[in-house]
Enzyme design. Sequence first.
Site, PDB file in Angstrom:
ATOM      1  CE  LYS A   1      14.404   3.584 104.147  1.00 26.70           C
ATOM      2  NZ  LYS A   1      13.689   3.300 102.883  1.00 26.70           N
TER       3      LYS A   1
ATOM      4  CB  CYS B   1      13.938  10.321 112.147  1.00 30.88           C
ATOM      5  SG  CYS B   1      13.648  11.483 113.494  1.00 30.88           S
ATOM      6  CE1 TYR B   2      16.662   6.127 105.227  1.00 34.06           C
ATOM      7  CE2 TYR B   2      18.182   4.769 106.487  1.00 34.06           C
ATOM      8  CZ  TYR B   2      17.567   5.081 105.291  1.00 34.06           C
ATOM      9  OH  TYR B   2      17.846   4.339 104.174  1.00 34.06           O
ATOM     10  CB  THR B   3      17.223   3.508 112.285  1.00 35.50           C
ATOM     11  OG1 THR B   3      17.027   4.328 113.442  1.00 35.50           O
ATOM     12  CG2 THR B   3      18.598   3.785 111.706  1.00 35.50           C
TER      13      THR B   3
END
Length: 269
Positions: free
Chosen positions: A178, A173-175
Amino acid sequence: MTLETSDHEELRPIPIKAAHYPSLSGKGVLITGGGSGIGMYLVEAFCAQGARVGFIDINAEASARVADVCEQETGNRPQFRIADLTDIGQLKAAVAGLRQSLGPLTVLVNNAGNDDRLPVEDITPEYWDERFNTNLRHQFFTAQSVLPDMAEGGAIINMGSNSWMQGVATLICYTTAKSAVQGLTKCLARELGSRKIRVNSIAPGWILTDRQVTRAKKVFQDKFDDYLAKQCLKEFLLPPDVARMALFLAADDSRMITGQTFVVDGGVV
């Protein structure tokens, strides 16, 4: 190689004298997520340049401490507003409040984010949306909120990450969010260039904030040296390394640089 930090005190590396940018003196600067981690160093770095600094954070106690430390270290006290950046109404009210206190905000550093980890099997639609709201959506709406202040030009700096370039496990989710920061940066730079607004992003590596060091000791105790081995430059990455890049991108010295992503990771990717 070890790096020690107190359980109660934010990691404060030995300072290296940063460049001075005359064009930042008196400039209105807004930083999101300024109450801890990289954000608190961004606040201090811009205060040291003589800028009129405001920041938004969700933690009132931490924000007050950052304001106190910055005033002690630089003689320049930043203003702050408390808001949950996933609530766009709160975000816009915080921006308006800082504008009223500081005047026009012509530099924006979209720093706020959170890199919680979760295995693929455990991700729900609700978690996915919450992670995107935490790491991506507010960057666009904060930029939109400061555009009226940038009628004569400005600088927007979006915080990305090199984690998506590496494909780090349990961070999907973060990558994914980002990686989208790079697209957001490119499109905003193209659309806003005619207004003399520059838009760039910074993609840090594993920056050793207090939170990262504490988590690494508990969860990834053997990863310090493993990550350092991936770097071309064999020194730990610290928050001021990111702050110095942000200063350059905000200053007039980078006046013809826009639409770019600058990787600050010691040469991992």
